[in-house]
Design a protein around this motif. Sequence first.
Motif, PDB file in Angstrom:
ATOM      1  N   GLY A  92      32.190  24.314  26.037  1.00 21.79           N
ATOM      2  CA  GLY A  92      33.432  23.695  26.480  1.00 21.79           C
ATOM      3  C   GLY A  92      34.567  23.788  25.480  1.00 21.79           C
ATOM      4  O   GLY A  92      34.351  23.871  24.270  1.00 21.79           O
ATOM      5  N   VAL A  93      35.786  23.794  26.010  1.00 25.45           N
ATOM      6  CA  VAL A  93      36.998  23.776  25.205  1.00 25.45           C
ATOM      7  C   VAL A  93      37.939  22.738  25.812  1.00 25.45           C
ATOM      8  O   VAL A  93      38.098  22.656  27.034  1.00 25.45           O
ATOM      9  N   ALA A  94      38.524  21.911  24.969  1.00 29.31           N
ATOM     10  CA  ALA A  94      39.386  20.830  25.448  1.00 29.31           C
ATOM     11  C   ALA A  94      40.695  21.386  26.005  1.00 29.31           C
ATOM     12  O   ALA A  94      41.299  22.294  25.425  1.00 29.31           O
ATOM     13  N   VAL A  95      41.124  20.838  27.138  1.00 36.34           N
ATOM     14  CA  VAL A  95      42.393  21.222  27.767  1.00 36.34           C
ATOM     15  C   VAL A  95      43.084  19.963  28.267  1.00 36.34           C
ATOM     16  O   VAL A  95      42.489  18.883  28.322  1.00 36.34           O
ATOM     17  N   GLY A  96      44.322  20.106  28.663  1.00 36.77           N
ATOM     18  CA  GLY A  96      45.045  18.991  29.246  1.00 36.77           C
ATOM     19  C   GLY A  96      44.508  18.656  30.630  1.00 36.77           C
ATOM     20  O   GLY A  96      43.987  19.522  31.342  1.00 36.77           O
ATOM     21  N   SER A  97      44.632  17.415  31.028  1.00 41.23           N
ATOM     22  CA  SER A  97      44.111  16.998  32.334  1.00 41.23           C
ATOM     23  C   SER A  97      44.818  17.715  33.481  1.00 41.23           C
ATOM     24  O   SER A  97      44.207  18.005  34.517  1.00 41.23           O
ATOM     25  N   ASP A  98      46.113  18.031  33.305  1.00 37.53           N
ATOM     26  CA  ASP A  98      46.835  18.746  34.358  1.00 37.53           C
ATOM     27  C   ASP A  98      46.314  20.172  34.504  1.00 37.53           C
ATOM     28  O   ASP A  98      46.174  20.687  35.625  1.00 37.53           O
ATOM     29  N   SER A 137      38.734  10.345  30.111  1.00 38.91           N
ATOM     30  CA  SER A 137      38.814  10.295  28.651  1.00 38.91           C
ATOM     31  C   SER A 137      39.165  11.651  28.045  1.00 38.91           C
ATOM     32  O   SER A 137      39.978  11.744  27.130  1.00 38.91           O
ATOM     33  N   ALA A 138      38.546  12.721  28.544  1.00 40.73           N
ATOM     34  CA  ALA A 138      38.783  14.057  27.985  1.00 40.73           C
ATOM     35  C   ALA A 138      38.468  15.116  29.028  1.00 40.73           C
ATOM     36  O   ALA A 138      37.425  15.058  29.686  1.00 40.73           O
ATOM     37  N   ALA A 139      39.381  16.075  29.174  1.00 37.66           N
ATOM     38  CA  ALA A 139      39.172  17.178  30.111  1.00 37.66           C
ATOM     39  C   ALA A 139      38.776  18.420  29.327  1.00 37.66           C
ATOM     40  O   ALA A 139      39.292  18.669  28.236  1.00 37.66           O
ATOM     41  N   GLU A 140      37.841  19.189  29.871  1.00 36.31           N
ATOM     42  CA  GLU A 140      37.431  20.414  29.201  1.00 36.31           C
ATOM     43  C   GLU A 140      36.977  21.456  30.212  1.00 36.31           C
ATOM     44  O   GLU A 140      36.617  21.133  31.348  1.00 36.31           O
ATOM     45  N   VAL A 141      37.010  22.710  29.757  1.00 35.52           N
ATOM     46  CA  VAL A 141      36.591  23.846  30.576  1.00 35.52           C
ATOM     47  C   VAL A 141      35.482  24.578  29.841  1.00 35.52           C
ATOM     48  O   VAL A 141      35.599  24.851  28.639  1.00 35.52           O
ATOM     49  N   SER A 142      34.405  24.882  30.559  1.00 36.46           N
ATOM     50  CA  SER A 142      33.301  25.660  29.996  1.00 36.46           C
ATOM     51  C   SER A 142      33.210  26.984  30.746  1.00 36.46           C
ATOM     52  O   SER A 142      33.348  27.016  31.976  1.00 36.46           O
ATOM     53  N   TYR A 143      32.971  28.063  30.014  1.00 31.69           N
ATOM     54  CA  TYR A 143      32.885  29.371  30.670  1.00 31.69           C
ATOM     55  C   TYR A 143      32.387  30.423  29.686  1.00 31.69           C
ATOM     56  O   TYR A 143      32.381  30.220  28.467  1.00 31.69           O
ATOM     57  N   ASN A 144      31.984  31.558  30.241  1.00 28.93           N
ATOM     58  CA  ASN A 144      31.677  32.767  29.473  1.00 28.93           C
ATOM     59  C   ASN A 144      32.397  33.929  30.153  1.00 28.93           C
ATOM     60  O   ASN A 144      32.327  34.070  31.376  1.00 28.93           O
ATOM     61  N   LEU A 145      33.064  34.722  29.359  1.00 25.36           N
ATOM     62  CA  LEU A 145      33.826  35.842  29.916  1.00 25.36           C
ATOM     63  C   LEU A 145      33.671  37.066  29.026  1.00 25.36           C
ATOM     64  O   LEU A 145      33.789  36.977  27.798  1.00 25.36           O
ATOM     65  N   ALA A 146      33.392  38.203  29.645  1.00 25.71           N
ATOM     66  CA  ALA A 146      33.328  39.485  28.933  1.00 25.71           C
ATOM     67  C   ALA A 146      34.320  40.440  29.590  1.00 25.71           C
ATOM     68  O   ALA A 146      34.288  40.633  30.810  1.00 25.71           O
ATOM     69  N   VAL A 147      35.206  41.003  28.786  1.00 28.53           N
ATOM     70  CA  VAL A 147      36.244  41.905  29.291  1.00 28.53           C
ATOM     71  C   VAL A 147      36.151  43.240  28.564  1.00 28.53           C
ATOM     72  O   VAL A 147      36.027  43.278  27.339  1.00 28.53           O
ATOM     73  N   ALA A 172      42.701  38.413  20.385  1.00 26.39           N
ATOM     74  CA  ALA A 172      42.839  38.162  21.822  1.00 26.39           C
ATOM     75  C   ALA A 172      42.564  36.700  22.131  1.00 26.39           C
ATOM     76  O   ALA A 172      41.721  36.061  21.491  1.00 26.39           O
ATOM     77  N   ASP A 173      43.277  36.173  23.116  1.00 20.39           N
ATOM     78  CA  ASP A 173      42.955  34.841  23.626  1.00 20.39           C
ATOM     79  C   ASP A 173      43.142  34.822  25.137  1.00 20.39           C
ATOM     80  O   ASP A 173      43.864  35.649  25.705  1.00 20.39           O
ATOM     81  N   LEU A 174      42.462  33.880  25.769  1.00 19.46           N
ATOM     82  CA  LEU A 174      42.496  33.741  27.222  1.00 19.46           C
ATOM     83  C   LEU A 174      43.331  32.527  27.586  1.00 19.46           C
ATOM     84  O   LEU A 174      43.228  31.478  26.931  1.00 19.46           O
ATOM     85  N   ARG A 175      44.135  32.665  28.639  1.00 21.71           N
ATOM     86  CA  ARG A 175      45.020  31.571  29.028  1.00 21.71           C
ATOM     87  C   ARG A 175      44.970  31.324  30.532  1.00 21.71           C
ATOM     88  O   ARG A 175      44.685  32.225  31.317  1.00 21.71           O
ATOM     89  N   PHE A 176      45.270  30.082  30.873  1.00 24.34           N
ATOM     90  CA  PHE A 176      45.436  29.692  32.269  1.00 24.34           C
ATOM     91  C   PHE A 176      46.712  28.870  32.359  1.00 24.34           C
ATOM     92  O   PHE A 176      46.812  27.803  31.745  1.00 24.34           O
ATOM     93  N   ARG A 177      47.691  29.401  33.089  1.00 23.17           N
ATOM     94  CA  ARG A 177      48.996  28.739  33.216  1.00 23.17           C
ATOM     95  C   ARG A 177      49.580  28.409  31.836  1.00 23.17           C
ATOM     96  O   ARG A 177      50.025  27.287  31.586  1.00 23.17           O
ATOM     97  N   ASP A 178      49.519  29.376  30.920  1.00 20.81           N
ATOM     98  CA  ASP A 178      50.059  29.257  29.555  1.00 20.81           C
ATOM     99  C   ASP A 178      49.244  28.346  28.641  1.00 20.81           C
ATOM    100  O   ASP A 178      49.571  28.194  27.462  1.00 20.81           O
ATOM    101  N   ALA A 179      48.193  27.724  29.154  1.00 18.51           N
ATOM    102  CA  ALA A 179      47.320  26.905  28.313  1.00 18.51           C
ATOM    103  C   ALA A 179      46.215  27.795  27.741  1.00 18.51           C
ATOM    104  O   ALA A 179      45.553  28.530  28.482  1.00 18.51           O
ATOM    105  N   VAL A 180      46.023  27.741  26.424  1.00 20.23           N
ATOM    106  CA  VAL A 180      45.026  28.584  25.766  1.00 20.23           C
ATOM    107  C   VAL A 180      43.627  28.033  26.022  1.00 20.23           C
ATOM    108  O   VAL A 180      43.343  26.864  25.748  1.00 20.23           O
ATOM    109  N   LEU A 181      42.743  28.894  26.549  1.00 21.36           N
ATOM    110  CA  LEU A 181      41.350  28.516  26.793  1.00 21.36           C
ATOM    111  C   LEU A 181      40.428  29.005  25.685  1.00 21.36           C
ATOM    112  O   LEU A 181      39.211  28.927  25.820  1.00 21.36           O
TER     113      LEU A 181
END
Length: 206
Positions: free
Chosen positions: A129-135, A59-69, A89-98
């Motif tokens: 969590g933040v919503a992302v595409g299933s791929d 139904s919905a894909a999401e990623v949860s995380y905490n990051l300090a840079v 600033a924003d964080l990305r994975f394979r051009d998808a914004v997290l």
Amino acid sequence: MCCSGTDSCVVRCCCRLFVLLLSAGFVVLIYWANFQPHQIRATVASATLSNLTVSNASSAAEVSYNLAVTLSLYNPSVRVGIYYDALHADLRFRDAVLGPAANGTSPPEFYQRRKTSDDVRLEFDYGRGVAVGSDVAGELETEIKSGGAVSLELHVDLRVRYKFRIFKLRQKPGIRCSLSIPVKAEGRGPGVGGAVVSGDRCRVKY
């Protein structure tokens, strides 16, 4: 009019105008040689990732995380100081914004003297969590399960002013940093985490 009536007077007028323009050009050249700022240098001093989980439900894909840079910014200019007026600033994975960094970037704005380095702390708090595409979720989950490193991309957009005496020049440089963070399981929970002290140079584009 400079003068009228004789060709010699016209010639003298043109010569004076030429000398004036030449002098003005020389002054501008000297000014630019002294003022011309060098590009900001950026490095990732450290990055700490925790509670990284991926939910790839139908139904919905999401990623949860905490990051300090901690991002280190260096002003290599000999004569020019830099005002950092805004930082996004924003964080990305394979051009998808997290997700973008929290508004409480520390420091939010500051002045950097010539030939000095300053650290900026960026925090990404997405434990809910933040919503992302299933791929995207599938590819990130594959990286996590591989037992190696997770490859992320940090995008930072700046709005700065270069200051040399009474002169100021506005610029909007962009910083791109590649983060390769080895991850492992954290306790008994489903999340993984890791840390890196890289010192790797980031790409800066004006």
